[in-house]
Design a protein around this motif. Structure first.
Motif, mmCIF file in Angstrom:
data_model
loop_
_atom_site.group_PDB
_atom_site.id
_atom_site.type_symbol
_atom_site.label_atom_id
_atom_site.label_comp_id
_atom_site.label_asym_id
_atom_site.label_seq_id
_atom_site.Cartn_x
_atom_site.Cartn_y
_atom_site.Cartn_z
ATOM 1 N N GLY A 253 -24.757 85.816 78.090
ATOM 2 C CA GLY A 253 -25.004 85.199 76.789
ATOM 3 C C GLY A 253 -26.164 85.852 76.065
ATOM 4 N N VAL A 256 -25.114 89.297 74.703
ATOM 5 C CA VAL A 256 -24.259 89.224 73.513
ATOM 6 C C VAL A 256 -25.090 88.816 72.303
ATOM 7 C CG1 VAL A 256 -22.337 88.022 72.433
ATOM 8 C CG2 VAL A 256 -22.193 88.682 74.830
ATOM 9 N N ALA A 257 -25.922 87.794 72.493
ATOM 10 C CA ALA A 257 -26.723 87.298 71.382
ATOM 11 C C ALA A 257 -27.659 88.388 70.871
ATOM 12 C CB ALA A 257 -27.528 86.078 71.827
ATOM 13 N N ALA A 260 -25.728 91.118 69.039
ATOM 14 C CA ALA A 260 -25.191 90.683 67.750
ATOM 15 C C ALA A 260 -26.301 90.604 66.709
ATOM 16 C CB ALA A 260 -24.504 89.331 67.901
ATOM 17 N N VAL A 261 -27.496 90.209 67.152
ATOM 18 C CA VAL A 261 -28.577 90.030 66.190
ATOM 19 C C VAL A 261 -29.265 91.360 65.869
ATOM 20 C CG1 VAL A 261 -30.780 88.892 65.764
ATOM 21 C CG2 VAL A 261 -28.958 87.659 66.930
ATOM 22 N N TYR A 262 -29.567 92.110 66.908
ATOM 23 C CA TYR A 262 -30.440 93.258 66.683
ATOM 24 C C TYR A 262 -29.744 94.622 66.682
ATOM 25 C CZ TYR A 262 -34.074 89.806 67.201
ATOM 26 O OH TYR A 262 -34.864 88.708 67.023
ATOM 27 N N LEU A 306 -22.497 98.859 56.102
ATOM 28 C CA LEU A 306 -22.842 97.452 56.043
ATOM 29 C C LEU A 306 -21.687 96.626 55.515
ATOM 30 C CD1 LEU A 306 -26.472 97.705 54.738
ATOM 31 C CD2 LEU A 306 -25.723 96.662 56.861
ATOM 32 N N PHE C 34 -21.575 78.620 65.491
ATOM 33 C CA PHE C 34 -20.715 78.405 66.653
ATOM 34 C C PHE C 34 -21.483 77.831 67.839
ATOM 35 C CE2 PHE C 34 -16.287 79.544 67.331
ATOM 36 C CZ PHE C 34 -15.907 79.846 66.059
ATOM 37 N N LEU C 79 -34.888 82.790 65.496
ATOM 38 C CA LEU C 79 -34.724 83.930 66.407
ATOM 39 C C LEU C 79 -33.467 84.745 66.121
ATOM 40 C CD1 LEU C 79 -35.827 82.556 69.874
ATOM 41 C CD2 LEU C 79 -37.069 84.007 68.275
ATOM 42 N N ALA C 80 -32.446 84.105 65.586
ATOM 43 C CA ALA C 80 -31.191 84.841 65.458
ATOM 44 C C ALA C 80 -30.696 84.958 64.018
ATOM 45 C CB ALA C 80 -30.124 84.179 66.325
ATOM 46 N N PRO C 83 -33.103 86.861 61.346
ATOM 47 C CA PRO C 83 -33.077 88.331 61.457
ATOM 48 C C PRO C 83 -31.740 88.924 60.998
ATOM 49 C CG PRO C 83 -33.931 87.363 63.464
ATOM 50 C CD PRO C 83 -33.518 86.232 62.597
ATOM 51 N N ILE C 84 -30.653 88.246 61.306
ATOM 52 C CA ILE C 84 -29.354 88.773 60.889
ATOM 53 C C ILE C 84 -29.287 88.820 59.369
ATOM 54 C CG2 ILE C 84 -26.894 88.264 60.744
ATOM 55 C CD1 ILE C 84 -26.979 87.233 63.562
ATOM 56 N N ARG C 87 -31.486 91.546 57.895
ATOM 57 C CA ARG C 87 -31.080 92.926 58.103
ATOM 58 C C ARG C 87 -29.820 93.283 57.345
ATOM 59 N NH1 ARG C 87 -32.374 95.080 63.387
ATOM 60 N NH2 ARG C 87 -34.447 94.384 63.904
ATOM 61 N N ALA C 88 -28.848 92.384 57.409
ATOM 62 C CA ALA C 88 -27.578 92.716 56.785
ATOM 63 C C ALA C 88 -27.676 92.464 55.291
ATOM 64 C CB ALA C 88 -26.477 91.883 57.403
ATOM 65 N N GLN C 97 -21.564 88.498 61.772
ATOM 66 C CA GLN C 97 -22.580 88.637 62.826
ATOM 67 C C GLN C 97 -23.099 87.285 63.276
ATOM 68 O OE1 GLN C 97 -25.057 91.924 61.182
ATOM 69 N NE2 GLN C 97 -26.047 91.605 63.140
ATOM 70 N N LEU C 99 -21.432 84.565 63.234
ATOM 71 C CA LEU C 99 -20.352 83.998 64.052
ATOM 72 C C LEU C 99 -20.457 84.480 65.497
ATOM 73 C CD1 LEU C 99 -17.436 82.540 63.361
ATOM 74 C CD2 LEU C 99 -16.588 84.796 63.921
ATOM 75 N N VAL C 100 -20.574 85.803 65.649
ATOM 76 C CA VAL C 100 -20.619 86.369 66.997
ATOM 77 C C VAL C 100 -21.911 85.993 67.707
ATOM 78 C CG1 VAL C 100 -20.537 88.477 68.339
ATOM 79 C CG2 VAL C 100 -19.194 88.279 66.267
ATOM 80 N N GLY C 101 -23.026 86.062 66.966
ATOM 81 C CA GLY C 101 -24.307 85.670 67.540
ATOM 82 C C GLY C 101 -24.251 84.240 68.042
ATOM 83 N N ILE C 103 -21.632 82.567 68.999
ATOM 84 C CA ILE C 103 -20.797 82.510 70.205
ATOM 85 C C ILE C 103 -21.613 82.936 71.425
ATOM 86 C CG2 ILE C 103 -18.850 83.607 71.392
ATOM 87 C CD1 ILE C 103 -17.387 83.690 68.740
ATOM 88 N N GLY C 104 -22.386 84.002 71.273
ATOM 89 C CA GLY C 104 -23.190 84.488 72.384
ATOM 90 C C GLY C 104 -24.264 83.494 72.775
ATOM 91 N N ILE C 105 -24.969 82.971 71.764
ATOM 92 C CA ILE C 105 -26.056 82.042 72.049
ATOM 93 C C ILE C 105 -25.532 80.756 72.664
ATOM 94 C CG2 ILE C 105 -27.797 80.600 70.921
ATOM 95 C CD1 ILE C 105 -28.058 83.127 68.976
#
Lengths: 318, 400, 296
Positions: A253, A256-257, A260-262, A306, C34, C79-80, C83-84, C87-88, C97, C99-101, C103-105
């Motif tokens: 986890g 992945v997190a 995805a973020v960095y 992007l 998510f 934290l997530a 930053p997303i 940056r984007a 991103q 969405l995926v972040g 899911i991961g978290i």
């Protein structure tokens, strides 16, 4: 080598099958279509192949082929249905489609084996076949990312209006990616069923969406190579993570997190940036050669990069 | 003790020596002496055995079924320590390579094929989830490596000579609850089924109606819930509305306390019948509300069989808690394998498979009591268990 | 019949409690979280860990859940998601991103809870609250059922009012409509986003605790099961509309109850997915959504 090959056969097979599944989502993304229909196609392919093999003892290639064909047709019909949707909405609609198929499988009675699923789908499909198919697919996709066709697809993603005015058949390209995505997903599903000799509703569930998506995002979404990197990493990661024992899932986890973020452009993006820097240091003139590389083309323009995932932009950028 | 920490390769008895000292006699007096398999006698010599015999153990130590995987790992660890102490395999050591499958079919299949390809592995202790087992069986059967499953109740798991299962399918001992219902004067019953689980579907749709015919009760309603359903209010109301004498709850372990609580809140006051998934502490969170729920189980720590009690005592001495059915099944599986290896006096897969088949034909006394086999599939007489509001208590008919 | 209606309303309220926070964050600051289900579960789990030690009354438990949920949610944002978004530059890429972040978290709290509980359900059996049921003749209702109904509808009303009338709420809606213009008008986007995530997380935590009381116990995986239902409710009602979520949750629960009562129930999971799919095809804005919707 031989022992390694034998004892890791399943992982090798899984790598290529996951790759095909990841590609079934990466291909639409490249054209700006955020669709998870590939996961639904995986279920279609998996069940079609298993049913044909068990009931009619057809050869593996026919069973998989039938699934691919069926999923391609379903993909086309789906493309007609969801033509109006884009972005997250399209994503949600296609996720629903995929999950709906799972419920269908559970309720399919004898045909799909209900909650138990199907087993005993014995065929002659081997690891080598899977690799061969995956390689052919990768070569074709690599070719499609280059040249006039590649630019056409990029245009559809970047600016559909502009693409239309340039004479690109935007609707046609969109429908085509749905068909290709369906075929790829079904191919992955069919091969998986026949290699494992079994399929059940729980093997075609929501986790496939997560797996495929993380593979592409972490690998890099703009090219088949990104999906390949992602597939390799996520298939082999669990066996590496055994060293962290009980916290395996937690580390997964976190990875992945973090990615995805960095690492928004995926590992492929990192590699490309690194490669370009190296080249710039090597010779001062901008490298022509780099642009010829299939995947590098797309990443040349950061803005393009992007916007890559977004699909038809229009309102997003001024 | 590292209760099932999935750290790659684990030498069979690293650290178990000290434990054995602490465990003392409890461990020594265990199954091989009480066991009818006969392995204990033939084992001592072991000329045909290599120094180490490797076994692949595929467990779900993390993920949603980790409660089963971790408990099974405890059973295996305990059995291993006892086997070593017992000297069943002479100078040879059993080396169990425990891998965490995290309940994934792909991982399980991958470990199975690694074991199959590596000739130093003699056998596999198979994974819990049916979907995993279905992926492992063709590999084991195709490459001729014996595998013995714990749980994995789905049909299609046992595909041939090389696949054994130590967990008796619930329908094989479900019969015992029929007499209980008859004794309670039950004439009508409702059934609630988790439609996503093969075992539960089979019980709810085939076994229970057949039980009704045999024991004179009528199924007045049958309803389904989703695999992951959390709220059973509607079903509970309709069951309470039909007011049958008994309600069968064929739901997964974590769903059981919720379903019982809601059924009681809906005003249902008849008998509540479950299946073995209700055990293993799952009703703890429902507490008093679930008092009186009854289910047939293949094992309960309080069951009276001598061999079961020996196991329970050893388990408590080692871990300080009562064993669940998962620990008992895995313990039996480990002993079963070890006895077969001793009997075969060889680490050869074919010879071990043959010895397993012979042992299965004989049956043995293990943690689950007297275990017999139908083909390669274990059978026990089963035990009725009641939740008394705080603990799982086995009981005999006529006691109440 | 009356019982079925009450049951459907209760189920709808559960969906609503879960979906409110998600809808708020999605409709205003554009974050489809998510990890909402994970926060929901982990807040309930934290309350469980504490109630094992000290017996707390139900208001304290709810407050505790809400605080944990809010804290986790803010942490997630800082934290997530921040930053997303920083940056984007492209809003669609950020969406994906996030969405995926998410899911991961979401895996992280799940892994921790699974590890500690071994996936055995947990509840508040030590708490100073017991469920009692009242038989009104035509219908049976429990105190916790009433509490859930009142809380869900009350909170939906409160948030609806807040978005409509209160200054931060108005600013938030302005961001939802056009974040650039809103920023130019002096709206502090970052602070508001944090506030929204805190409220959303607090709602998730509160819902988690209430749900655990209502069901008696939940398992670490419970949050995931609710996620897709909440989606269906939001899509049905229309993203960004509080009234929409209320109606969406109730309609979903109503249809599910009808199907459960009239059939053997094996098709119930299809309802949520089918509704999402159909709704998006027929009316992508949902029943009460804003007319502005991104399409091609």
């Amino acid at each position: 080598m031989n022992t390694w090959w034998l004892s890791n056969q399943i992982l090798i097979q899984s790598t290529f099958i996951s790759l095909l599944l990841a590609l079934s989502i990466q291909v639409p993304l490249r054209a700006g279509v955020f669709s998870f229909a590939g996961v639904g196609s995986y279920a279609i392919g998996a069940y079609t192949a298993a049913i044909l093999t068990i009931r009619y003892q057809v050869p593996g290639i026919v069973a998989i082929g039938a699934g691919v064909l069926l999923a391609a047709v379903v993909g086309y019909l789906l493309a007609l249905l969801v033509a109006r949707l884009a972005g997250l909405y399209l994503g949600m609609a296609t996720i629903s489609f995929a999950l709906l198929l799972g419920v269908l499988a559970t309720n399919g009675g004898d045909l799909t084996g209900g909650a138990t699923g199907l087993y005993g789908a014995i065929s002659t499909v081997t690891t080598e076949h899977v690799i061969a198919v995956a390689v052919v697919v990768m070569v074709l996709l690599a070719a499609s990312e280059r040249g006039a066709f590649g630019r056409k697809v990029d245009a559809v993603r970047e600016d559909p209006q502009l693409a239309v005015s340039l004479g690109v058949n935007v609707i046609g390209v969109r429908r085509m990616v749905f068909v290709v995505s369906g075929a790829l997903g079904a191919c992955a599903g069919g091969m998986n069923s026949l290699l494992r000799t079994t399929v059940s509703p729980e093997t075609v569930g929501f986790h496939l969406v997560v797996t495929a998506l993380t593979m592409i995002i972490i690998g890099g979404a703009l090219s088949w190579a990104g999906a390949a990197i992602g597939a390799v990493i996520f298939t082999w990661l669990p066996s590496l993570l055994h060293t962290v024992g009980e916290w395996q899932l937690l580390v997964y986890g976190l990875l992945v997190a973090f990615a995805a973020v960095y690492v928004p452009n995926g590992l492929l993006g990192l590699l490309q940036t690194g490669w370009r820097r190296l080249q710039r240091r090597g010779r001062r003139i901008p490298a022509e050669g780099a642009a010829a590389g299939t995947s590098v083309t797309a990443a040349q323009d950061p803005e393009q990069e992007l916007a890559a995932l977004g699909g038809p932009t229009g309102e997003a950028r001024p | 003790m590292t209760s099932g920490v999935p750290i790659g390769r684990r030498r069979a008895l690293s650290g178990a020596g000290a434990l054995l000292l602490a465990v003392g006699l409890a461990a020594c007096g265990s199954p091989s002496s009480g066991g009818g398999g006969g392995g204990g006698d033939g084992g001592g010599g072991g000329e045909g055995l290599p120094d180490t015999i490797k076994i692949m153990n595929i467990r779900a130590l993390t993920g949603p079924v980790s409660f089963a995987g971790l408990a099974a790992q405890q059973g295996i660890d305990l059995a291993l320590a006892e086997i070593e102490e017992d000297g069943l395999l002479g100078d040879s050591t059993l080396e169990v390579d425990s891998r965490d499958s995290a309940a994934s079919a792909q991982e399980a299949a991958s470990f199975a094929s690694q074991a199959a390809a590596d000739t130093s592995f003699t056998a596999i202790i198979g994974p819990e989830a049916s979907a995993q087992a279905l992926a492992v069986s063709p590999i084991a059967q195709g490459q001729g490596i014996p595998v013995v499953y714990v749980q994995a109740g789905s049909e299609g798991v046992l595909t041939g000579d090389f696949t054994f299962r130590m967990t008796p399918p619930a329908e094989s001992y479900f019969e015992i609850v029929g007499d209980y219902l008859e004794q309670q004067g039950v004439a009508t019953a409702s059934v609630l089924i988790n439609t996503g689980n093969p075992t539960l579907v089979q019980l709810g749709e085939d076994t229970i109606p057949a039980l009704g015919e045999a024991h004179g009760f009528e199924i007045v309603s049958s309803s389904g819930v989703e695999t992951t359903a959390q709220d059973f209010t509607s079903q509970a109301s309709s069951i309470a509305g039909a007011a049958p004498d008994a309600a069968f709850l064929m739901v997964q372990g974590p769903q059981a306390p919720v379903a019982i609580t809601q059924l009681r809140q809906a005003g249902f006051d008849g008998e509540i019948i479950g299946m073995s998934a209700m055990g293993a502490g799952n009703l703890q969170s429902a507490g008093q509300t679930a008092e009186g729920a009854v289910w047939p189980a293949n094992f309960n720590a309080g069951q009276s069989d001598e061999s079961s009690q020996t196991f329970v005592e050893a388990f408590q001495a080692e871990y300080g808690e009562e064993p669940t059915n998962y620990s008992a099944e895995a313990y039996d599986a480990m002993w079963f394998l070890a006895r077969a290896i001793a009997e075969a006096d060889s680490a050869d897969r074919g010879a071990v498979q043959q010895a397993m088949a012979d042992l299965a034909a004989e049956g043995f006394d293990g943690a689950q009591g007297s275990v017999t086999f139908e083909g390669n599939d274990a059978r026990v007489s089963g035990v009725l268990v009641r939740w008394d509001g705080a603990a799982e208590v086995p009981f005999e008919l006529g006691e109440n | 019949m009356a019982q079925d209606v009450l049951n459907a309303l209760t189920l709808g309220s559960l969906y609503l409690l879960f979906a409110l926070g998600m809808s708020l964050a999605w409709g205003t600051i554009g974050i489809l979280n998510f990890a909402h289900g994970s926060i929901f579960m982990f807040a309930a789990f934290s309350a469980h860990l504490i109630v094992r030690e000290v017996s707390l009354p139900i208001p304290a438990m709810i407050l505790l859940g809400a605080l944990v949920g809010a804290a986790l949610s803010v942490l997630l944002q800082v934290l997530a998601f921040e930053p997303i978004q920083r940056r984007a530059k492209d809003h669609r890429k950020a969406e994906l991103q996030i969405l995926v972040g998410g899911i991961g978290i979401a895996i992280i709290p799940l892994a921790i809870a699974q590890r500690i509980t071994k996936s055995v359900p947990f509840g508040y059996s030590n708490g100073a609250f017991s469920v009692s049921t009242y038989d009104l003749g035509f219908v049976r209702v429990s105190n916790i059922q009433l509490l859930i109904l009142v809380t869900a509808l009350g909170l939906a009303g409160l948030i609806g009012w807040w978005l409509r009338a209160a200054r931060p709420g108005l600013a938030l809606r302005a961001i939802g409509v056009d974040s650039e213009v809103a920023t130019m008008m002096g709206v502090d986007r970052r602070r508001l986003a944090l506030l929204t995530m805190a409220v959303a997380g607090g709602l998730a935590g509160l819902a988690g605790v209430l749900l655990t009381y209502y069901l008696g116990s939940i398992a670490p995986e419970t949050g995931d099961a609710f996620l897709l239902k909440a989606f269906a409710a939001i899509i049905l009602g229309g993203v960004g509309s509080i009234l929409g979520v209320v109606v969406g949750a109730m309609v979903l629960a109503g249809i599910e109850t009808v199907v459960l009562v009239t059939t053997d129930g094996s098709w119930t999971p299809a309802i949520a997915f089918g509704l999402i799919f159909l709704m998006l095809l027929v009316r992508p804005n949902g029943l009460f959504g804003r007319q502005e919707v991104r399409r091609t």
